[in-house]
Design a protein around this motif. Structure first.
Motif, PDB file in Angstrom:
ATOM      1  N   VAL A 101       0.856  -1.180   0.000  1.00  6.44           N
ATOM      2  CA  VAL A 101       0.000   0.000   0.000  1.00  6.44           C
ATOM      3  C   VAL A 101       0.893   1.231   0.000  1.00  6.44           C
ATOM      4  O   VAL A 101       1.815   1.343   0.810  1.00  6.44           O
ATOM      5  CB  VAL A 101      -0.925   0.032   1.234  1.00  6.44           C
ATOM      6  CG1 VAL A 101      -1.738   1.319   1.254  1.00  6.44           C
ATOM      7  CG2 VAL A 101      -1.849  -1.168   1.231  1.00  6.44           C
ATOM      8  N   ARG A 102       0.619   2.157  -0.916  1.00  2.00           N
ATOM      9  CA  ARG A 102       1.418   3.381  -1.042  1.00  2.00           C
ATOM     10  C   ARG A 102       0.583   4.559  -0.544  1.00  2.00           C
ATOM     11  O   ARG A 102      -0.453   4.878  -1.119  1.00  2.00           O
ATOM     12  CB  ARG A 102       1.833   3.572  -2.498  1.00  2.00           C
ATOM     13  CG  ARG A 102       2.662   2.403  -3.056  1.00  2.00           C
ATOM     14  CD  ARG A 102       2.641   2.371  -4.560  1.00  2.00           C
ATOM     15  NE  ARG A 102       1.286   2.217  -5.075  1.00  2.00           N
ATOM     16  CZ  ARG A 102       0.958   2.361  -6.363  1.00  2.00           C
ATOM     17  NH1 ARG A 102       1.885   2.642  -7.249  1.00  2.00           N
ATOM     18  NH2 ARG A 102      -0.303   2.219  -6.742  1.00  2.00           N
ATOM     19  N   VAL A 103       1.057   5.173   0.519  1.00  2.00           N
ATOM     20  CA  VAL A 103       0.285   6.197   1.230  1.00  2.00           C
ATOM     21  C   VAL A 103       1.067   7.500   1.246  1.00  2.00           C
ATOM     22  O   VAL A 103       2.282   7.514   1.482  1.00  2.00           O
ATOM     23  CB  VAL A 103      -0.007   5.757   2.681  1.00  2.00           C
ATOM     24  CG1 VAL A 103      -0.913   6.778   3.372  1.00  2.00           C
ATOM     25  CG2 VAL A 103      -0.635   4.378   2.702  1.00  2.00           C
ATOM     26  N   GLY A 104       0.367   8.618   1.014  1.00  2.00           N
ATOM     27  CA  GLY A 104       1.008   9.929   1.053  1.00  2.00           C
ATOM     28  C   GLY A 104       0.325  10.858   2.030  1.00  2.00           C
ATOM     29  O   GLY A 104      -0.867  10.730   2.316  1.00  2.00           O
ATOM     30  N   GLY A 105       1.094  11.805   2.553  1.00  2.00           N
ATOM     31  CA  GLY A 105       0.538  12.811   3.459  1.00  2.00           C
ATOM     32  C   GLY A 105       1.635  13.746   3.946  1.00  2.00           C
ATOM     33  O   GLY A 105       2.826  13.512   3.713  1.00  2.00           O
TER      34      GLY A 105
ATOM     35  N   VAL B 111      -4.180   9.081  -0.055  1.00  2.00           N
ATOM     36  CA  VAL B 111      -3.527  10.302   0.419  1.00  2.00           C
ATOM     37  C   VAL B 111      -4.354  10.910   1.542  1.00  2.00           C
ATOM     38  O   VAL B 111      -5.579  11.018   1.441  1.00  2.00           O
ATOM     39  CB  VAL B 111      -3.358  11.336  -0.720  1.00  2.00           C
ATOM     40  CG1 VAL B 111      -2.936  12.701  -0.173  1.00  2.00           C
ATOM     41  CG2 VAL B 111      -2.333  10.843  -1.734  1.00  2.00           C
ATOM     42  N   VAL B 112      -3.672  11.289   2.626  1.00  2.00           N
ATOM     43  CA  VAL B 112      -4.277  12.123   3.660  1.00  2.00           C
ATOM     44  C   VAL B 112      -3.982  13.560   3.252  1.00  2.00           C
ATOM     45  O   VAL B 112      -2.843  14.019   3.339  1.00  2.00           O
ATOM     46  CB  VAL B 112      -3.699  11.804   5.054  1.00  2.00           C
ATOM     47  CG1 VAL B 112      -4.332  12.714   6.105  1.00  2.00           C
ATOM     48  CG2 VAL B 112      -3.948  10.347   5.401  1.00  2.00           C
ATOM     49  N   SER B 113      -5.000  14.260   2.772  1.00  2.00           N
ATOM     50  CA  SER B 113      -4.803  15.546   2.115  1.00  2.00           C
ATOM     51  C   SER B 113      -5.331  16.701   2.957  1.00  2.00           C
ATOM     52  O   SER B 113      -6.430  16.621   3.520  1.00  2.00           O
ATOM     53  CB  SER B 113      -5.518  15.552   0.751  1.00  2.00           C
ATOM     54  OG  SER B 113      -5.452  16.830   0.151  1.00  2.00           O
ATOM     55  N   ALA B 114      -4.555  17.784   3.000  1.00  2.00           N
ATOM     56  CA  ALA B 114      -4.977  18.981   3.716  1.00  2.00           C
ATOM     57  C   ALA B 114      -5.885  19.863   2.871  1.00  2.00           C
ATOM     58  O   ALA B 114      -6.400  20.866   3.366  1.00  2.00           O
ATOM     59  CB  ALA B 114      -3.754  19.780   4.170  1.00  2.00           C
ATOM     60  N   VAL B 115      -6.082  19.511   1.595  1.00  2.00           N
ATOM     61  CA  VAL B 115      -7.010  20.245   0.731  1.00  2.00           C
ATOM     62  C   VAL B 115      -7.965  19.245   0.094  1.00  2.00           C
ATOM     63  O   VAL B 115      -7.606  18.085  -0.134  1.00  2.00           O
ATOM     64  CB  VAL B 115      -6.273  21.045  -0.365  1.00  2.00           C
ATOM     65  CG1 VAL B 115      -5.347  22.074   0.254  1.00  2.00           C
ATOM     66  CG2 VAL B 115      -5.493  20.125  -1.295  1.00  2.00           C
ATOM     67  N   ARG B 116      -9.169  19.707  -0.200  1.00  2.40           N
ATOM     68  CA  ARG B 116     -10.147  18.815  -0.837  1.00  2.40           C
ATOM     69  C   ARG B 116      -9.803  18.667  -2.317  1.00  2.40           C
ATOM     70  O   ARG B 116      -9.693  19.675  -3.028  1.00  2.40           O
ATOM     71  CB  ARG B 116     -11.561  19.371  -0.686  1.00  2.40           C
ATOM     72  CG  ARG B 116     -12.634  18.404  -1.172  1.00  2.40           C
ATOM     73  CD  ARG B 116     -14.025  18.996  -1.093  1.00  2.40           C
ATOM     74  NE  ARG B 116     -15.001  17.984  -1.430  1.00  2.40           N
ATOM     75  CZ  ARG B 116     -15.700  17.284  -0.557  1.00  2.40           C
ATOM     76  NH1 ARG B 116     -15.543  17.513   0.729  1.00  2.40           N
ATOM     77  NH2 ARG B 116     -16.561  16.363  -0.941  1.00  2.40           N
TER      78      ARG B 116
ATOM     79  N   LEU C 288      -8.975  17.648   7.086  1.00  6.77           N
ATOM     80  CA  LEU C 288      -8.142  16.687   6.375  1.00  6.77           C
ATOM     81  C   LEU C 288      -9.054  15.668   5.695  1.00  6.77           C
ATOM     82  O   LEU C 288     -10.073  15.270   6.255  1.00  6.77           O
ATOM     83  CB  LEU C 288      -7.188  15.976   7.336  1.00  6.77           C
ATOM     84  CG  LEU C 288      -6.159  16.845   8.054  1.00  6.77           C
ATOM     85  CD1 LEU C 288      -5.302  15.981   8.976  1.00  6.77           C
ATOM     86  CD2 LEU C 288      -5.279  17.593   7.066  1.00  6.77           C
ATOM     87  N   TYR C 289      -8.660  15.250   4.487  1.00  4.30           N
ATOM     88  CA  TYR C 289      -9.467  14.329   3.696  1.00  4.30           C
ATOM     89  C   TYR C 289      -8.699  13.041   3.414  1.00  4.30           C
ATOM     90  O   TYR C 289      -7.468  13.049   3.289  1.00  4.30           O
ATOM     91  CB  TYR C 289      -9.859  14.968   2.357  1.00  4.30           C
ATOM     92  CG  TYR C 289     -10.756  16.154   2.490  1.00  4.30           C
ATOM     93  CD1 TYR C 289     -12.137  16.021   2.476  1.00  4.30           C
ATOM     94  CD2 TYR C 289     -10.220  17.435   2.634  1.00  4.30           C
ATOM     95  CE1 TYR C 289     -12.972  17.122   2.605  1.00  4.30           C
ATOM     96  CE2 TYR C 289     -11.042  18.549   2.772  1.00  4.30           C
ATOM     97  CZ  TYR C 289     -12.419  18.378   2.749  1.00  4.30           C
ATOM     98  OH  TYR C 289     -13.235  19.483   2.891  1.00  4.30           O
ATOM     99  N   LEU C 290      -9.442  11.950   3.304  1.00  6.55           N
ATOM    100  CA  LEU C 290      -8.904  10.699   2.788  1.00  6.55           C
ATOM    101  C   LEU C 290      -9.232  10.658   1.302  1.00  6.55           C
ATOM    102  O   LEU C 290     -10.409  10.668   0.925  1.00  6.55           O
ATOM    103  CB  LEU C 290      -9.553   9.500   3.480  1.00  6.55           C
ATOM    104  CG  LEU C 290      -8.964   8.999   4.790  1.00  6.55           C
ATOM    105  CD1 LEU C 290      -9.704   7.747   5.231  1.00  6.55           C
ATOM    106  CD2 LEU C 290      -7.486   8.716   4.646  1.00  6.55           C
ATOM    107  N   ALA C 291      -8.208  10.604   0.466  1.00 11.97           N
ATOM    108  CA  ALA C 291      -8.416  10.628  -0.983  1.00 11.97           C
ATOM    109  C   ALA C 291      -7.920   9.338  -1.622  1.00 11.97           C
ATOM    110  O   ALA C 291      -6.851   8.837  -1.273  1.00 11.97           O
ATOM    111  CB  ALA C 291      -7.697  11.826  -1.600  1.00 11.97           C
ATOM    112  N   VAL C 292      -8.711   8.805  -2.553  1.00 11.92           N
ATOM    113  CA  VAL C 292      -8.339   7.633  -3.342  1.00 11.92           C
ATOM    114  C   VAL C 292      -8.749   7.903  -4.790  1.00 11.92           C
ATOM    115  O   VAL C 292      -9.452   8.873  -5.073  1.00 11.92           O
ATOM    116  CB  VAL C 292      -9.029   6.341  -2.841  1.00 11.92           C
ATOM    117  CG1 VAL C 292      -8.573   5.993  -1.439  1.00 11.92           C
ATOM    118  CG2 VAL C 292     -10.550   6.493  -2.885  1.00 11.92           C
TER     119      VAL C 292
END
Length: 308
Positions: A100-104, A149-154, A277-281
């Motif tokens: 699993v490749r995760v970014g944040g 990605v755990v993203s600070a922007v939508r 914070l958003y969870l993005a896929v």
């Protein structure tokens, strides 16, 4: 949420809706649920009838959610996932495999997300973590180089799907010695002028976090001199503790220093400034079991975090 016709929709309808929302098409949702596409179509039709409005716009590329669908997913997603897990007949967690490749952002990944990722490694998953800015990470997600990605922007790209995860609360902090130089009465009456002599410690030259706080709370950019720039919020905190200046930080980053008295909260707004914070896929991407488990675990952890 608007009133539904006939009461709360059943769990199976909401579960099917979430799979369509997350998979990006009715056929992909049917495959993930292990049922036929007509069955998924029928359940969606029943839910839309109960709600009294459409949830998706069918296109040749899949199913595009309406605004009502986005609101519904954000409100029921974690609850439906929790109920499905609670009703699972097998309490034992099956082994997982794959990568699993995760970014944040480095700070939230280190202080909050990595403990959740450790749960996956214990079940046989290899996790690759990428730190960076939200826009860069979302580009990598869209290109298929990241899975989540755990993203600070939508995200605004059509090919990405995002669900709210947790709100960050921001606080203006200062070392005690600098805090004593601020006149409390003037801070209440003229906050920008009362704080103008304080040097700033910032994340980047554009002062992204500090500037946003000044604009939201005081109505203008900070006129303060910049003493130090360092691209890591934990390092920003260390510099503030050392007396280099004042800064704005997420509360979860500043909390240990606040509790120890190494810094003080310089300003107390009536309503705490927040950032979601958003969870993005990727929309429509095949969701492997490890990615699904990680998303669920992060949502469960976020309920414990409340506001960061």
């Amino acid at each position: 949420m608007n009133e539904t016709r006939g009461g709360m929709p059943p769990l199976d309808l909401l579960s099917t809706f979430l799979e369509i929302y997350r998979a990006g098409s009715l056929s992909a949702a049917a495959q993930r649920l292990g049922v036929t596409q007509p069955a998924v179509t029928g359940q969606l039709a029943r839910l839309e009838e109960k709600l009294g409005e459409p949830l998706f716009v069918r296109t040749p590329k899949g199913a595009t959610p309406t605004q009502r669908a986005a609101v519904l997913a954000s409100r029921v997603g974690v609850h439906v996932d929790g109920l499905r897990e609670a009703l699972s007949p097998d309490d034992a967690e099956p082994p997982l495999k794959g990568t699993v490749r995760v970014g944040g952002a480095a700070e939230v990944m280190t202080l909050r997300v990595l403990p959740v990722l450790a749960e996956l490694t214990a079940r046989g998953v290899t996790v690759h973590v990428t730190h960076g800015l939200a826009d860069d990470l979302l580009s990598q997600l869209a290109d298929g180089r990241l899975d989540l990605v755990v993203s600070a922007v939508r995200p605004t790209r059509q090919g990405l799907l995002a669900e709210p995860l947790v709100d960050e609360e921001f606080v203006l902090v200062a070392p005690p010695a600098l805090a004593h130089t601020v006149d409390a009465a003037r801070l209440r009456a003229e906050p920008v002028a009362a704080l103008a002599h304080l040097p700033l410690v910032a994340y980047a030259e554009e002062l992204p976090v500090v500037r946003r706080y000044w604009r939201s709370e005081f109505g203008r950019r900070p006129p303060n001199p910049v003493a130090l720039l360092v691209p890591d919020l934990r390092s920003v905190l260390a510099a503030v503790v050392a007396g280099a200046g004042v800064s704005v930080l997420p509360r979860y980053v500043a909390a240990p220093a606040l509790a120890a008295g190494e810094v003080v909260q310089l300003h107390h707004p009536e309503v705490a400034p927040l950032n979601t914070l958003y969870l993005a896929v990727r929309r429509g991407a095949p969701a492997g079991p490890a990615v699904t488990v990680l998303r669920d675990r992060l949502q469960q952890a976020a309920r414990r975090w409340s506001t960061l």
